[in-house]
Design a protein around this motif. Structure first.
Motif, short mmCIF file in Angstrom:
data_model
loop_
_atom_site.label_atom_id
_atom_site.label_comp_id
_atom_site.label_asym_id
_atom_site.label_seq_id
_atom_site.Cartn_x
_atom_site.Cartn_y
_atom_site.Cartn_z
N ARG A 1 15.40 30.89 -22.78
CA ARG A 1 16.45 31.90 -22.72
C ARG A 1 15.83 33.29 -22.65
N VAL A 2 16.16 34.03 -21.60
CA VAL A 2 15.59 35.36 -21.38
C VAL A 2 16.72 36.38 -21.25
N ASP A 3 16.60 37.47 -21.97
CA ASP A 3 17.61 38.53 -21.96
C ASP A 3 17.18 39.64 -21.01
N VAL A 4 18.11 40.07 -20.15
CA VAL A 4 17.88 41.21 -19.25
C VAL A 4 19.07 42.16 -19.36
N LEU A 5 18.84 43.39 -18.98
CA LEU A 5 19.91 44.38 -19.05
C LEU A 5 20.99 44.13 -18.00
N ASP A 6 20.56 43.76 -16.80
CA ASP A 6 21.49 43.61 -15.68
C ASP A 6 20.86 42.69 -14.65
N THR A 7 21.63 41.79 -14.09
CA THR A 7 21.07 40.86 -13.11
C THR A 7 20.79 41.52 -11.77
N ARG A 8 21.18 42.78 -11.58
CA ARG A 8 20.87 43.50 -10.35
C ARG A 8 19.52 44.20 -10.41
N LEU A 9 18.86 44.16 -11.56
CA LEU A 9 17.62 44.90 -11.74
C LEU A 9 16.39 44.04 -11.45
N ALA A 10 15.22 44.69 -11.42
CA ALA A 10 13.97 44.01 -11.08
C ALA A 10 13.59 42.95 -12.10
N ASP B 1 13.94 39.59 -10.76
CA ASP B 1 12.90 39.21 -9.80
C ASP B 1 11.69 38.64 -10.52
N VAL B 2 11.34 39.24 -11.66
CA VAL B 2 10.21 38.74 -12.45
C VAL B 2 10.48 37.30 -12.90
N ILE B 3 11.67 37.07 -13.43
CA ILE B 3 12.00 35.74 -13.93
C ILE B 3 12.12 34.72 -12.78
N ARG B 4 12.65 35.16 -11.66
CA ARG B 4 12.73 34.26 -10.50
C ARG B 4 11.34 33.87 -10.02
N GLY B 5 10.41 34.85 -9.99
CA GLY B 5 9.05 34.55 -9.59
C GLY B 5 8.39 33.56 -10.53
N PHE B 6 8.62 33.73 -11.81
CA PHE B 6 8.06 32.80 -12.80
C PHE B 6 8.67 31.42 -12.63
N HIS B 7 9.96 31.37 -12.42
CA HIS B 7 10.66 30.08 -12.25
C HIS B 7 10.09 29.32 -11.06
N GLN B 8 9.77 30.02 -9.99
CA GLN B 8 9.23 29.37 -8.80
C GLN B 8 7.79 28.90 -8.99
N SER B 9 7.11 29.47 -10.00
CA SER B 9 5.70 29.12 -10.23
C SER B 9 5.52 27.93 -11.16
N VAL B 10 6.59 27.48 -11.81
CA VAL B 10 6.51 26.38 -12.77
C VAL B 10 7.47 25.27 -12.35
N GLU B 11 6.97 24.07 -12.25
CA GLU B 11 7.82 22.94 -11.85
C GLU B 11 8.74 22.50 -12.98
N ASN B 12 9.93 22.10 -12.59
CA ASN B 12 10.92 21.53 -13.52
C ASN B 12 11.19 22.45 -14.71
N LEU B 13 11.28 23.73 -14.43
CA LEU B 13 11.51 24.71 -15.49
C LEU B 13 12.98 25.09 -15.53
N ALA B 14 13.58 24.95 -16.71
CA ALA B 14 14.98 25.37 -16.90
C ALA B 14 15.00 26.73 -17.59
N ILE B 15 15.68 27.68 -16.97
CA ILE B 15 15.76 29.05 -17.50
C ILE B 15 17.22 29.45 -17.60
N GLU B 16 17.56 30.10 -18.68
CA GLU B 16 18.90 30.63 -18.88
C GLU B 16 18.81 32.14 -19.02
N ILE B 17 19.50 32.89 -18.15
CA ILE B 17 19.50 34.35 -18.18
C ILE B 17 20.73 34.83 -18.93
N THR B 18 20.52 35.74 -19.88
CA THR B 18 21.63 36.39 -20.57
C THR B 18 21.52 37.88 -20.35
N THR B 19 22.64 38.57 -20.37
CA THR B 19 22.65 40.02 -20.22
C THR B 19 23.19 40.66 -21.50
N SER B 20 22.69 41.85 -21.79
CA SER B 20 23.10 42.52 -23.02
C SER B 20 23.10 44.02 -22.78
#
Length: 342
Positions: free
Chosen positions: A109-118, A121-140
Motif C-alpha cells: 500500500r503506497v500513499d500519494v497526494l494525487d494520481t495525476r502527479l509524477a 509514474d514512480v510506482i508504475r515503473g516499480f510495478h513493471q520491474s517486479v513480477e506478480n506484484l500487487a500494489i494498492e494506491i491510496t490518495t490523501s
C-alpha cells in the motif's frame, strides 16, 4: 471417639493471572499517543464508548489506574507510564505476528497526494520491474496524513515532500525532483514562449487554489515566491484539475503547481510552458516506518534509490531546507527484516 489426625496446612487460592486482551492494550497505546479518547477511537475505527470500555477492562485486569483526565486530554498515571513501554512492545509483537502470516499475501500500500502527479509514474515503473506484484494506491492530503498512516500501518510507504521534523520511527530517502511549468491561456502574453525565464515571473501573481495552508507544498511555493518575487494567490475554492484548467483558459491568470509530468486535463485553450534559468524543481521523498516489514518494501526502496537523479545547483532551484537531502545520491537503505527492526 473418632481418631484424631494431624492438621493440614490451609490451601491458599490465588486469583489467576489476567490474560491481557491485545485490543485493550492497543486502545491504551492509542490514547497515550492521541491524548483524547475520541481521537484514539477514531483512529481505531470504534466508538468512544467502546474505547472507554476497553481501557476500563485493562485497568481492571491490571488492578491499577492508567490515566487521569485533564483539560488537555488524558495523562498517564505513574502506573500508566510504567506499563507504556511493555504495551508498545506487546502491540508491536502482535502486529509482527499478523504481518508474518498476511504480509506476503496482501498488496503493498503506497500513499500519494494525487494520481495525476509524477509519484504514480514512480510506482508504475516499480510495478513493471517486479513480477506478480500487487500494489494498492491510496490518495490523501500529503505529509500531514501520510505520517500518521505510516505510523499506524495503514500504508507501507508514501511519496511526499518532507518538511519539518519527522517522528523518530519514520525514515525517508529522496525519490525525485520534478521541474515546474506554468499554465496559461492561449491569449496570454507568455503563450507563444517555448520556455519562460523565472525572472520574467517576478512581480506577477500566480494562481494556486489548491495551495492548502499548512501543507508541505504550500511551504515550498511560499519559499519560491519569496526567492523570485512571485505572489501566490491561493484563493479558492479548489474544485479540482478540470475547474483549474477551465479557469486558466478563460482569463489572464498564470497557473502554477503544474510540473513536467503532471497529467493536466487537456484543453485546446491552454499552454503548458517550462520554467528555466534556474529550473525550480519540486522535491518528493519516499517515506516508510522503520518497523514495517512488508516483504516488498525493501525492493521499492532499492528501486527508488537506483533511479534517483540528484539536485544540480548550477541549473536548478530548491528551497534551502531541501538541498542537503537531494544533492547527493541517497545511501543504500533497506527496509528492516521481520527479525531486525532498525
Amino acid at each position: 471417639m473418632r481418631p484424631t489426625t494431624a492438621a493440614r496446612p490451609a490451601t491458599v487460592v490465588r486469583p489467576a493471572t489476567a490474560d491481557l486482551d491485545i485490543a485493550t492494550v492497543r486502545a491504551f497505546v492509542a490514547v497515550t499517543e492521541d491524548r483524547y479518547f475520541s481521537e484514539a477511537a477514531s483512529r481505531l475505527g470504534i466508538s468512544q464508548q467502546a474505547i472507554s470500555k476497553r481501557i476500563a477492562k485493562l485497568e481492571a485486569d491490571l488492578g491499577v489506574r492508567l490515566f487521569f483526565r485533564t483539560r488537555t486530554g488524558a495523562d498517564l498515571t505513574e502506573d500508566g507510564r510504567a506499563f507504556l513501554h511493555h504495551a508498545r512492545a506487546l502491540v508491536g509483537i502482535a502486529d509482527q505476528a499478523l504481518e508474518t502470516l498476511s504480509g506476503r499475501r496482501r498488496s503493498l500500500r503506497v500513499d500519494v497526494l494525487d494520481t495525476r502527479l509524477a509519484s504514480v509514474d514512480v510506482i508504475r515503473g516499480f510495478h513493471q520491474s517486479v513480477e506478480n506484484l500487487a500494489i494498492e494506491i491510496t490518495t490523501s492530503n500529503g505529509l500531514r496524513s501520510a505520517r500518521g498512516a505510516l505510523a499506524h500501518g495503514s500504508v507501507d510507504a508514501a511519496l511526499a515532500r518532507v518538511s519539518g521534523t519527522l517522528e523518530e520511527d519514520l525514515r525517508y530517502i529522496p525519490a525525485y525532483l520534478e521541474p515546474l511549468h506554468v499554465l496559461v491561456g492561449r491569449d496570454h502574453a507568455l503563450a507563444d514562449q517555448r520556455q519562460v525565464e523565472i525572472e520574467r515571473l517576478a512581480g506577477s501573481t500566480v494562481w494556486m487554489p489548491g495551495n492548502a495552508p499548512g501543507s508541505e507544498w504550500a511551504d515550498y511555493y511560499t519559499a519560491l515566491g519569496a526567492a523570485f518575487d512571485i505572489r501566490i494567490d491561493a484563493s479558492g475554492p479548489d474544485f479540482g484539475w478540470d475547474y483549474f484548467v477551465e479557469e486558466i483558459s478563460a482569463g489572464e491568470r498564470i497557473g502554477l503547481g503544474v510540473t513536467e509530468r503532471t497529467r493536466v486535463p487537456r484543453h485546446p485553450s491552454t499552454v503548458q510552458i517550462p520554467i528555466v534559468d534556474p529550473v525550480p524543481v519540486y522535491p518528493c521523498a519516499l517515506l516508510w516506518h522503520r518497523q514495517n516489514h512488508h516483504p516488498v518494501l525493501g525492493q521499492l526502496i532499492e528501486y527508488v534509490t537506483k533511479n534517483f537523479r540528484p539536485f544540480d545547483p548550477r541549473h536548478e532551484w530548491l528551497p534551502e531546507p531541501d538541498r542537503a537531502a537531494f544533492t547527493a545520491p541517497p545511501k543504500s537503505v533497506h527496509a528492516p527484516s521481520p527479525n531486525q527492526a532498525r
